[in-house]
Design a protein around this motif. Structure first.
Motif, PDB file in Angstrom:
ATOM      1  N   TYR A   5     -42.930 -36.159 -12.976  1.00 33.13           N
ATOM      2  CA  TYR A   5     -42.377 -35.707 -14.245  1.00 33.13           C
ATOM      3  C   TYR A   5     -43.441 -35.718 -15.349  1.00 33.13           C
ATOM      4  O   TYR A   5     -43.618 -34.721 -16.070  1.00 33.13           O
ATOM      5  CB  TYR A   5     -41.192 -36.593 -14.642  1.00 33.13           C
ATOM      6  N   PHE A   6     -44.162 -36.818 -15.481  1.00 38.16           N
ATOM      7  CA  PHE A   6     -45.184 -36.913 -16.529  1.00 38.16           C
ATOM      8  C   PHE A   6     -46.342 -35.958 -16.272  1.00 38.16           C
ATOM      9  O   PHE A   6     -46.904 -35.379 -17.205  1.00 38.16           O
ATOM     10  CB  PHE A   6     -45.661 -38.354 -16.709  1.00 38.16           C
ATOM     11  N   PHE A   7     -46.695 -35.749 -15.007  1.00 41.61           N
ATOM     12  CA  PHE A   7     -47.743 -34.784 -14.681  1.00 41.61           C
ATOM     13  C   PHE A   7     -47.322 -33.388 -15.151  1.00 41.61           C
ATOM     14  O   PHE A   7     -48.107 -32.670 -15.769  1.00 41.61           O
ATOM     15  CB  PHE A   7     -48.037 -34.766 -13.173  1.00 41.61           C
ATOM     16  N   CYS A   8     -46.089 -32.995 -14.857  1.00 36.85           N
ATOM     17  CA  CYS A   8     -45.594 -31.669 -15.239  1.00 36.85           C
ATOM     18  C   CYS A   8     -45.534 -31.506 -16.756  1.00 36.85           C
ATOM     19  O   CYS A   8     -45.865 -30.439 -17.292  1.00 36.85           O
ATOM     20  CB  CYS A   8     -44.224 -31.405 -14.615  1.00 36.85           C
ATOM     21  N   GLN A   9     -45.135 -32.550 -17.440  1.00 38.44           N
ATOM     22  CA  GLN A   9     -45.096 -32.519 -18.904  1.00 38.44           C
ATOM     23  C   GLN A   9     -46.500 -32.284 -19.474  1.00 38.44           C
ATOM     24  O   GLN A   9     -46.697 -31.446 -20.350  1.00 38.44           O
ATOM     25  CB  GLN A   9     -44.567 -33.877 -19.411  1.00 38.44           C
ATOM     26  N   GLU A  10     -47.463 -33.010 -18.958  1.00 41.17           N
ATOM     27  CA  GLU A  10     -48.849 -32.889 -19.426  1.00 41.17           C
ATOM     28  C   GLU A  10     -49.437 -31.540 -19.029  1.00 41.17           C
ATOM     29  O   GLU A  10     -50.172 -30.923 -19.811  1.00 41.17           O
ATOM     30  CB  GLU A  10     -49.679 -34.045 -18.863  1.00 41.17           C
ATOM     31  N   TYR A  11     -49.138 -31.080 -17.839  1.00 37.10           N
ATOM     32  CA  TYR A  11     -49.613 -29.771 -17.371  1.00 37.10           C
ATOM     33  C   TYR A  11     -49.157 -28.684 -18.340  1.00 37.10           C
ATOM     34  O   TYR A  11     -49.949 -27.839 -18.763  1.00 37.10           O
ATOM     35  CB  TYR A  11     -49.066 -29.503 -15.966  1.00 37.10           C
ATOM     36  N   ALA A  12     -47.887 -28.682 -18.684  1.00 40.81           N
ATOM     37  CA  ALA A  12     -47.340 -27.674 -19.585  1.00 40.81           C
ATOM     38  C   ALA A  12     -47.961 -27.784 -20.976  1.00 40.81           C
ATOM     39  O   ALA A  12     -48.286 -26.773 -21.599  1.00 40.81           O
ATOM     40  CB  ALA A  12     -45.824 -27.813 -19.665  1.00 40.81           C
ATOM     41  N   LYS A  27     -37.281 -31.590  -0.295  1.00 33.85           N
ATOM     42  CA  LYS A  27     -35.966 -31.120   0.122  1.00 33.85           C
ATOM     43  C   LYS A  27     -35.203 -30.515  -1.054  1.00 33.85           C
ATOM     44  O   LYS A  27     -35.547 -30.714  -2.217  1.00 33.85           O
ATOM     45  CB  LYS A  27     -35.170 -32.269   0.740  1.00 33.85           C
ATOM     46  N   THR A  28     -34.149 -29.819  -0.730  1.00 38.93           N
ATOM     47  CA  THR A  28     -33.286 -29.164  -1.715  1.00 38.93           C
ATOM     48  C   THR A  28     -32.714 -30.179  -2.708  1.00 38.93           C
ATOM     49  O   THR A  28     -32.361 -31.291  -2.330  1.00 38.93           O
ATOM     50  CB  THR A  28     -32.126 -28.461  -0.982  1.00 38.93           C
ATOM     51  N   GLY A  29     -32.636 -29.756  -3.973  1.00 43.53           N
ATOM     52  CA  GLY A  29     -31.955 -30.559  -4.980  1.00 43.53           C
ATOM     53  C   GLY A  29     -32.763 -31.698  -5.557  1.00 43.53           C
ATOM     54  O   GLY A  29     -32.198 -32.630  -6.132  1.00 43.53           O
ATOM     55  N   ARG A  30     -34.068 -31.637  -5.455  1.00 44.53           N
ATOM     56  CA  ARG A  30     -34.912 -32.738  -5.945  1.00 44.53           C
ATOM     57  C   ARG A  30     -35.503 -32.480  -7.328  1.00 44.53           C
ATOM     58  O   ARG A  30     -36.175 -33.324  -7.876  1.00 44.53           O
ATOM     59  CB  ARG A  30     -36.045 -33.058  -4.955  1.00 44.53           C
ATOM     60  N   LEU A 148     -47.425 -31.688  -5.319  1.00 46.32           N
ATOM     61  CA  LEU A 148     -46.437 -32.604  -5.879  1.00 46.32           C
ATOM     62  C   LEU A 148     -45.259 -32.666  -4.918  1.00 46.32           C
ATOM     63  O   LEU A 148     -44.533 -31.684  -4.746  1.00 46.32           O
ATOM     64  CB  LEU A 148     -45.947 -32.120  -7.253  1.00 46.32           C
ATOM     65  N   GLU A 149     -45.082 -33.814  -4.283  1.00 40.24           N
ATOM     66  CA  GLU A 149     -43.965 -33.977  -3.367  1.00 40.24           C
ATOM     67  C   GLU A 149     -42.779 -34.546  -4.131  1.00 40.24           C
ATOM     68  O   GLU A 149     -42.902 -35.549  -4.829  1.00 40.24           O
ATOM     69  CB  GLU A 149     -44.328 -34.889  -2.205  1.00 40.24           C
ATOM     70  N   PHE A 150     -41.634 -33.896  -3.984  1.00 39.20           N
ATOM     71  CA  PHE A 150     -40.412 -34.305  -4.667  1.00 39.20           C
ATOM     72  C   PHE A 150     -39.562 -35.108  -3.693  1.00 39.20           C
ATOM     73  O   PHE A 150     -39.151 -34.598  -2.649  1.00 39.20           O
ATOM     74  CB  PHE A 150     -39.647 -33.081  -5.180  1.00 39.20           C
ATOM     75  N   LEU A 151     -39.330 -36.359  -4.048  1.00 41.72           N
ATOM     76  CA  LEU A 151     -38.602 -37.291  -3.193  1.00 41.72           C
ATOM     77  C   LEU A 151     -37.304 -37.700  -3.879  1.00 41.72           C
ATOM     78  O   LEU A 151     -37.050 -37.344  -5.020  1.00 41.72           O
ATOM     79  CB  LEU A 151     -39.471 -38.525  -2.925  1.00 41.72           C
ATOM     80  N   GLY A 152     -36.517 -38.485  -3.185  1.00 38.78           N
ATOM     81  CA  GLY A 152     -35.293 -39.025  -3.778  1.00 38.78           C
ATOM     82  C   GLY A 152     -34.057 -38.335  -3.258  1.00 38.78           C
ATOM     83  O   GLY A 152     -34.077 -37.641  -2.251  1.00 38.78           O
ATOM     84  N   LYS A 153     -32.983 -38.558  -3.977  1.00 33.08           N
ATOM     85  CA  LYS A 153     -31.683 -38.012  -3.590  1.00 33.08           C
ATOM     86  C   LYS A 153     -31.462 -36.651  -4.233  1.00 33.08           C
ATOM     87  O   LYS A 153     -32.039 -36.331  -5.266  1.00 33.08           O
ATOM     88  CB  LYS A 153     -30.575 -38.981  -4.008  1.00 33.08           C
ATOM     89  N   ASP A 154     -30.573 -35.885  -3.640  1.00 34.53           N
ATOM     90  CA  ASP A 154     -30.218 -34.569  -4.140  1.00 34.53           C
ATOM     91  C   ASP A 154     -29.553 -34.723  -5.508  1.00 34.53           C
ATOM     92  O   ASP A 154     -28.473 -35.314  -5.623  1.00 34.53           O
ATOM     93  CB  ASP A 154     -29.272 -33.879  -3.147  1.00 34.53           C
TER      94      ASP A 154
END
Length: 169
Positions: A5-12, A27-30, A148-154
């Protein structure tokens, strides 16, 4: 995911038309689509031109124009190859066609050679990308793109559960 999240904020925030390219996968929904839309919004606010759509929509339009069924004089492929930031959402959901595979490779390779940033979001793993597109494609993406790998729950499932709990409360 906080680091993503912070990487994307700084990138933008620091975006230029020579920023790095990013591969968002998981996976879907991350949250890949949500964060890539947030990047697009901020980059647009900073005065850059951004093209954002699902890979299949871009590829269908390029195919129609290539085979003379587009009905307009627009050249989608030229626009995809030259915009300041291209965001291909849901790469890998398109039909498995030779035209699509070669067009995706052309887009990635040309933008890489022109040093123009691209963000790709996909549910495919790095190995699946290689199997679907080619080793040449995968080499460019894994060698040139920040990953950027998106992990966690959907997130969608979690939101639905919260809404259901609120209704029952």
């Amino acid at each position: 995911m906080e680091k993503v999240y912070f990487f994307c904020q700084e990138y933008a925030r620091q975006f230029t038309n020579h920023s790095s390219s990013i591969l968002m996968f998981g996976k879907t929904g991350r949250g890949k689509t949500h964060l890539s839309l947030a990047i697009a919004n901020r980059v647009l606010q900073n005065g850059y031109n951004v093209l954002y759509d699902s890979a299949i929509n871009f590829l269908r339009q390029a195919e129609k124009e290539h085979f003379g069924r587009g009905g307009s004089n627009d050249d989608t492929l030229d626009t995809l190859l030259s915009c300041d930031l291209l965001i291909l959402d849901d790469l890998g959901t398109e039909f498995h066609k030779q035209f699509y595979q070669s067009t995706v490779y052309n887009i990635i390779n040309t933008r890489m050679n022109r040093d123009l940033p691209t963000i790709i979001s996909t549910n495919l793993s790095l190995k699946e990308l290689e199997q679907r597109y080619s080793q040449r494609f995968a080499s460019r993406v894994t060698g040139y793109y920040g990953k950027l790998e998106f992990l966690g729950k959907d997130v969608r499932v979690q939101q639905r559960l919260r809404r259901a709990q609120q209704k029952n409360s």
